[in-house]
Design a protein around this motif. Structure first.
Motif, PDB file in Angstrom:
ATOM      1  N   ALA A  38       0.804  -1.420   0.268  1.00 23.68           N
ATOM      2  CA  ALA A  38       0.175   0.010  -0.192  1.00 23.68           C
ATOM      3  C   ALA A  38       0.981   0.910   0.210  1.00 23.68           C
ATOM      4  O   ALA A  38       1.595   1.131   0.968  1.00 23.68           O
ATOM      5  CB  ALA A  38      -1.111   0.144   1.257  1.00 23.68           C
ATOM      6  N   VAL A  40       1.308   4.627   0.554  1.00 22.71           N
ATOM      7  CA  VAL A  40       0.890   5.653   1.285  1.00 22.71           C
ATOM      8  C   VAL A  40       1.705   6.826   1.297  1.00 22.71           C
ATOM      9  O   VAL A  40       2.043   7.465   1.541  1.00 22.71           O
ATOM     10  CB  VAL A  40       0.163   6.120   3.032  1.00 22.71           C
ATOM     11  N   MET A 189      -6.308   4.910   5.419  1.00 23.62           N
ATOM     12  CA  MET A 189      -5.767   3.896   4.399  1.00 23.62           C
ATOM     13  C   MET A 189      -4.764   3.116   5.736  1.00 23.62           C
ATOM     14  O   MET A 189      -4.697   1.551   5.998  1.00 23.62           O
ATOM     15  CB  MET A 189      -4.315   4.497   4.063  1.00 23.62           C
ATOM     16  N   ARG A 190      -4.600   3.323   7.025  1.00 21.56           N
ATOM     17  CA  ARG A 190      -4.144   2.956   8.085  1.00 21.56           C
ATOM     18  C   ARG A 190      -4.872   2.291   8.577  1.00 21.56           C
ATOM     19  O   ARG A 190      -4.704   0.704   9.115  1.00 21.56           O
ATOM     20  CB  ARG A 190      -3.139   3.647   9.349  1.00 21.56           C
ATOM     21  N   SER A 194      -4.631  -2.014   9.069  1.00 16.90           N
ATOM     22  CA  SER A 194      -3.996  -1.845  11.100  1.00 16.90           C
ATOM     23  C   SER A 194      -4.871  -2.208  11.729  1.00 16.90           C
ATOM     24  O   SER A 194      -4.213  -1.863  12.834  1.00 16.90           O
ATOM     25  CB  SER A 194      -2.694  -0.555  10.838  1.00 16.90           C
ATOM     26  N   LEU A 206       2.851  -1.395   3.821  1.00 19.78           N
ATOM     27  CA  LEU A 206       2.525   0.727   4.320  1.00 19.78           C
ATOM     28  C   LEU A 206       4.093   0.866   3.590  1.00 19.78           C
ATOM     29  O   LEU A 206       4.765   0.572   4.587  1.00 19.78           O
ATOM     30  CB  LEU A 206       2.085   1.057   5.304  1.00 19.78           C
ATOM     31  N   GLU A 208       5.464   4.730   2.635  1.00 17.99           N
ATOM     32  CA  GLU A 208       5.022   6.023   2.497  1.00 17.99           C
ATOM     33  C   GLU A 208       5.760   6.705   1.240  1.00 17.99           C
ATOM     34  O   GLU A 208       7.085   6.169   0.890  1.00 17.99           O
ATOM     35  CB  GLU A 208       6.342   6.278   3.656  1.00 17.99           C
TER      36      GLU A 208
END
Ligand SMILES: Nc1ncnc2c1ncn2[C@@H]1O[C@H](COP(=O)(O)OP(=O)(O)O)[C@@H](O)[C@H]1O
Ligand SMILES: [Mg+2]
Length: 363
Positions: A38, A40, A189-190, A194, A206, A208
């Motif tokens: 993901a 993010v 998103m988290r 999560s 995740l 970044e």
């Protein structure tokens, strides 16, 4: 007239993406390794641009992308239509495979989106359609090296059961189909990856996407001027300092300056001041709107952060906010993607919003 070398509306073309080399390599490797990922980062930090770049690089050597944009979904029918559009945008042998598999379940890719917009009485069942489309995708992945990008994935959080359907249909294919999610809203998103109650809990790493380095911004600005026969006259450092690594803001500022410099000429301070004034005028209304939609506690906290102040101790009491509330407001601002934690400081992500706050509320 030349085309500006600094586009700042929407994603870049793959060949325009620079300054993200190591992240691009990492993402391509993850896709090849079938590690769910993901990506993010804040809005307009270049997630879509970068993934388009990675997709183009991979497509040139093998793995073919299927791009599914989940921006602002509001219903399961929207979700199914978005997947349909994604499959319909594929061309070449992969498209032929998708079409022939779809035919075996009496589906026609590219038509479903229209059918799904009909009133509930006349439209196919959206959940069933979504499952079928995802089934077509995973079957095609048995025959072709495919990966799917779910862009604006936080949109899925708006749909009751949406992530669940996706997980159910994809989970047995994590080995055969590369999957990347991208999204801007940090808290959503988290939560999607999560929180234990979420279908994709602990399913993806995740990754970044941060600000561009000052060196990268400097290089982009210099290069854009140079290739269009203009000179920056040392103004690059102003753009670098003002943009603070924000990719879209850097490009917007560079573009405003560039449009004031004729071919063969050199930028100067008056041109920079005029460029900055123009960009400020352009963002005033949007900043005002973002600010005015925040609850009072977050407004006060955001002002303190923009002023470079701490939200603790004396600063918090100057805000007339109990420290607990300021802390709480700061977390909300981080979750919304307005503020980020940079080292031990809090920072307004958009330098032009920070600038607007300081101009609008001088201390
Ligand atoms: N690598 C980059 N170099 C220069 N500018 C970039 C880069 N990535 C993004 N941008 C700028 O940011 C804008 C938004 O990019 P986009 O990919 O749409 O961001 P996101 O998907 O994160 O919202 C682009 O129009 C461009 O001006
Ligand atoms: Mg995007």
């Amino acid at each position: 007239m030349d085309r500006s070398p600094f586009p700042h509306h929407g994603p870049l073309r793959p060949e325009q993406v620079t300054g993200r080399e190591s992240l691009a390599v990492d993402l391509a490797q993850r896709i090849a390794d079938r590690r769910l990922t993901a990506l993010v980062g804040p809005r307009r930090f270049g997630k879509t641009s970068l993934l388009k770049r990675v997709a183009a690089d991979l497509a040139a050597v093998g793995p073919q992308p299927v791009w599914i944009d989940l921006y602002q979904l509001t219903s399961m029918a929207d979700f199914a239509a978005a997947v349909d559009r994604g499959l319909a945008s594929v061309v070449g042998p992969v498209r032929r495979a998708l079409d022939s598999i779809a035919a075996t379940v009496a589906l026609r890719i590219g038509v479903l989106g229209v059918e799904l917009t009909r009133s509930p009485k006349y439209r196919p069942d959206p959940v069933l359609s979504l499952r079928n489309l995802l089934g077509v995708l995973t079957s095609a992945a048995q025959r072709h090296d495919l990966f799917v990008v779910f862009d604006e994935f936080s949109g899925v959080a708006n749909i009751q059961g949406g992530a669940g359907v996706l997980r159910t249909e994809l989970q047995h294919h994590f080995q055969s189909l590369g999957i990347v999610f991208a999204g801007s809203e940090p808290s959503t998103m988290r939560a999607l990856f999560s929180e234990q109650t979420q279908p994709f809990f602990a399913q993806a790493d995740l990754v970044e996407i941060g600000p561009l380095s000052d060196a990268a911004v400097g290089h982009i600005v210099e290069d854009g001027f140079e290739t269009t026969q203009r000179h920056t006259g040392g103004i690059t450092s102003r753009i670098v300092a003002f943009a603070a690594g924000h990719p879209q803001r850097a490009m917007q500022l560079a573009d405003a300056l560039w449009r004031r410099v004729e071919p063969g000429e050199t930028a100067d301070m008056p041109a920079w001041e005029a460029a900055l004034a123009e960009v400020r005028t352009n963002v005033n209304a949007a900043s005002e709107r973002i600010f005015s939609l925040l609850p009072t506690g977050q407004q006060k906290t955001l002002r303190a952060i923009a002023a470079g102040g701490s939200i603790y101790g004396a600063a918090a009491s100057a805000l007339e906010l109990p420290p607990g509330s300021a802390q709480d407001a700061a977390e909300k601002l981080i979750g919304n993607g307005i503020v980020r934690r940079a080292q031990e400081r809090l920072e307004v992500i958009d330098p032009l919003l920070a600038d607007w706050l300081c101009r609008r509320f001088p201390i």
